[in-house]
Write an enzyme that holds these catalytic residues in place. Structure first.
Site, PDB file in Angstrom:
ATOM      1  N   SER A  94       0.860  -1.184   0.000  1.00 26.64           N
ATOM      2  CA  SER A  94       0.000   0.000   0.000  1.00 26.64           C
ATOM      3  C   SER A  94       0.895   1.232   0.000  1.00 26.64           C
ATOM      4  O   SER A  94       2.046   1.156   0.474  1.00 26.64           O
ATOM      5  CB  SER A  94      -0.856  -0.005   1.269  1.00 26.64           C
ATOM      6  N   TYR A 136      -2.207  -0.459  10.305  1.00 23.07           N
ATOM      7  CA  TYR A 136      -2.239  -0.804   8.870  1.00 23.07           C
ATOM      8  C   TYR A 136      -0.970  -0.296   8.192  1.00 23.07           C
ATOM      9  O   TYR A 136      -0.306  -1.037   7.454  1.00 23.07           O
ATOM     10  CB  TYR A 136      -3.490  -0.205   8.215  1.00 23.07           C
TER      11      TYR A 136
HETATM   12  N1  LIG Z   1      -8.620  -1.167  -2.053  1.00 21.72           N
HETATM   13  C1  LIG Z   1      -7.599  -0.310  -2.025  1.00 21.72           C
HETATM   14  O1  LIG Z   1      -7.735   0.891  -2.402  1.00 21.72           O
HETATM   15  C2  LIG Z   1      -6.241  -0.761  -1.571  1.00 21.72           C
HETATM   16  C3  LIG Z   1      -5.197   0.182  -1.580  1.00 21.72           C
HETATM   17  C4  LIG Z   1      -3.930  -0.219  -1.153  1.00 21.72           C
HETATM   18  C5  LIG Z   1      -3.707  -1.522  -0.780  1.00 21.72           C
HETATM   19  N2  LIG Z   1      -4.744  -2.435  -0.774  1.00 21.72           N
HETATM   20  C6  LIG Z   1      -4.432  -3.832  -0.388  1.00 21.72           C
HETATM   21  O2  LIG Z   1      -4.955  -4.710  -1.362  1.00 21.72           O
HETATM   22  C7  LIG Z   1      -5.349  -5.959  -0.744  1.00 21.72           C
HETATM   23  C8  LIG Z   1      -6.811  -6.272  -1.064  1.00 21.72           C
HETATM   24  O3  LIG Z   1      -7.610  -5.220  -0.516  1.00 21.72           O
HETATM   25  P1  LIG Z   1      -9.171  -5.039  -0.827  1.00 21.72           P
HETATM   26  O4  LIG Z   1      -9.403  -3.592  -0.896  1.00 21.72           O
HETATM   27  O5  LIG Z   1      -9.575  -5.922  -1.940  1.00 21.72           O
HETATM   28  O6  LIG Z   1      -9.779  -5.574   0.581  1.00 21.72           O
HETATM   29  P2  LIG Z   1     -11.206  -6.202   0.937  1.00 21.72           P
HETATM   30  O7  LIG Z   1     -12.221  -5.806  -0.060  1.00 21.72           O
HETATM   31  O8  LIG Z   1     -11.440  -5.891   2.362  1.00 21.72           O
HETATM   32  O9  LIG Z   1     -10.922  -7.792   0.777  1.00 21.72           O
HETATM   33  C9  LIG Z   1     -10.056  -8.433   1.671  1.00 21.72           C
HETATM   34  C10 LIG Z   1     -10.105  -9.931   1.447  1.00 21.72           C
HETATM   35  O10 LIG Z   1      -9.268 -10.569   2.437  1.00 21.72           O
HETATM   36  C11 LIG Z   1     -10.032 -11.512   3.200  1.00 21.72           C
HETATM   37  N3  LIG Z   1      -9.483 -11.564   4.554  1.00 21.72           N
HETATM   38  C12 LIG Z   1      -9.430 -10.586   5.478  1.00 21.72           C
HETATM   39  N4  LIG Z   1      -8.881 -11.027   6.605  1.00 21.72           N
HETATM   40  C13 LIG Z   1      -8.554 -12.319   6.400  1.00 21.72           C
HETATM   41  C14 LIG Z   1      -7.951 -13.329   7.214  1.00 21.72           C
HETATM   42  N5  LIG Z   1      -7.589 -13.081   8.487  1.00 21.72           N
HETATM   43  N6  LIG Z   1      -7.740 -14.547   6.682  1.00 21.72           N
HETATM   44  C15 LIG Z   1      -8.121 -14.825   5.410  1.00 21.72           C
HETATM   45  N7  LIG Z   1      -8.710 -13.928   4.597  1.00 21.72           N
HETATM   46  C16 LIG Z   1      -8.926 -12.680   5.100  1.00 21.72           C
HETATM   47  C17 LIG Z   1     -11.465 -10.965   3.114  1.00 21.72           C
HETATM   48  O11 LIG Z   1     -12.457 -11.942   3.376  1.00 21.72           O
HETATM   49  P3  LIG Z   1     -13.052 -12.172   4.889  1.00 21.72           P
HETATM   50  O12 LIG Z   1     -13.189 -10.836   5.524  1.00 21.72           O
HETATM   51  O13 LIG Z   1     -14.345 -12.874   4.669  1.00 21.72           O
HETATM   52  O14 LIG Z   1     -12.034 -13.036   5.559  1.00 21.72           O
HETATM   53  C18 LIG Z   1     -11.495 -10.539   1.655  1.00 21.72           C
HETATM   54  O15 LIG Z   1     -11.651 -11.658   0.821  1.00 21.72           O
HETATM   55  C19 LIG Z   1      -5.079  -5.774   0.758  1.00 21.72           C
HETATM   56  O16 LIG Z   1      -3.817  -6.301   1.081  1.00 21.72           O
HETATM   57  C20 LIG Z   1      -5.059  -4.267   0.929  1.00 21.72           C
HETATM   58  O17 LIG Z   1      -4.308  -3.871   2.045  1.00 21.72           O
HETATM   59  C21 LIG Z   1      -5.992  -2.071  -1.162  1.00 21.72           C
END
Ligand SMILES: NC(=O)c1ccc[n+]([C@@H]2O[C@H](COP(=O)([O-])OP(=O)(O)OC[C@H]3O[C@@H](n4cnc5c(N)ncnc54)[C@H](OP(=O)(O)O)[C@@H]3O)[C@@H](O)[C@H]2O)c1
Length: 227
Positions: A137, A150
């Site tokens: 991130s 985070y």
């Molecule tokens: N979206 C953005 O703008 C953004 C920006 C920078 C970085 N990121 C990074 O990109 C990645 C994906 O983010 P996203 O935005 O797609 O997040 P999201 O929509 O919250 O999805 C997160 C996924 O991880 C799973 N998860 C969470 N905790 C878990 C655990 N303890 N064990 C197994 N699975 C788990 C969730 O399912 P459950 O909750 O059902 O377990 C879900 O499938 C992350 O690493 C995030 O930090 C995202």
């Protein structure tokens, strides 16, 4: 690449799900997890029950759960050419002084220890020409006040990726820390509740970029999404 077998953590929604879908379309065998079995069942049904998609509930911060998940993937796939450590949680957006300790611990357990466990248990099954992509991130690259655990966890992911890249160079395994940038997902909506999600790129763009990255000749390192 002779075999195309991938493990993606956190594939039930958001960026992880987009990566799962993109890889399936590209002919990969995919094994994914999230904490909720019912979301994984729904994913499989939504995608019309693809034969090359395996799912299992797993909590990445729990090493027994991770062992069970990786064993399940290996019993079915026999090896892995691409590991994407994508699962993570946001925690709270407050100052360090106000940060709840239990949430701090949970974020570090999931976002840092989880990446370590999944990587450690997958590595024995990864060979020359494989990839590890750790979702990072912007908050892991420059100071981000009020992002608390985070931000700290993503600095750790950046550092872990760099050290892993050094350790795995001789084995021919490339390691990328990938900052996807602002993306239209649940996590982003929680972090920015007043933002119009339609102004953000969809997760499919990140999945496309990830595929470009692993198909490139770029060396191991830290990369930002670019359009
Ligand atoms: N979206 C953005 O703008 C953004 C920006 C920078 C970085 N990121 C990074 O990109 C990645 C994906 O983010 P996203 O935005 O797609 O997040 P999201 O929509 O919250 O999805 C997160 C996924 O991880 C799973 N998860 C969470 N905790 C878990 C655990 N303890 N064990 C197994 N699975 C788990 C969730 O399912 P459950 O909750 O059902 O377990 C879900 O499938 C992350 O690493 C995030 O930090 C995202």
């Amino acid at each position: 690449m002779k075999s195309k077998r991938a493990i993606i953590t956190g594939g039930s929604r958001g960026i992880g799900r987009a990566i799962v879908e993109r890889l399936l379309r590209d002919g990969w065998q995919v094994c994914t997890c999230s904490r909720k079995e019912e979301d994984l069942k729904k994913l499989w049904e939504d995608l019309r029950k693809p034969e090359n998609l395996l799912t299992k509930a797993c909590h990445v911060e729990d090493k027994q759960s991770v062992k069970g998940f990786v064993n399940f993937c290996m019993e079915n796939m026999g090896g892995v050419e691409l590991l994407v450590n994508n699962a993570s949680i946001l925690g709270e957006r407050v100052s360090v002084m106000d940060y709840p300790e239990d949430i701090w611990d949970e974020v570090i357990r999931i976002n840092v220890n989880g990446v370590f466990y999944v990587t450690k248990y997958c590595l024995p099954y990864m060979g020359n020409g494989s990839f590890i992509v750790n979702m990072s991130s912007g908050a892991g690259k420059r100071p981000a006040p009020y992002w608390g655990a985070y931000a700290v966890s993503k600095f750790a992911v950046e550092g872990f990726s760099l050290l892993l890249a050094e350790e795995l160079r001789d084995k021919g395994i490339r390691v990328y820390a990938l900052n996807p940038g602002a993306t239209r997902t649940q996590m982003r909506a929680k972090a920015y509740p007043f933002e119009d999600p339609m102004t953000l790129k969809p997760p499919e763009k990140v999945a496309e970029f990830l595929l470009r990255l692993i198909n490139s000749k770029l060396p191991s390192g830290s990369y930002d999404y670019i359009d």
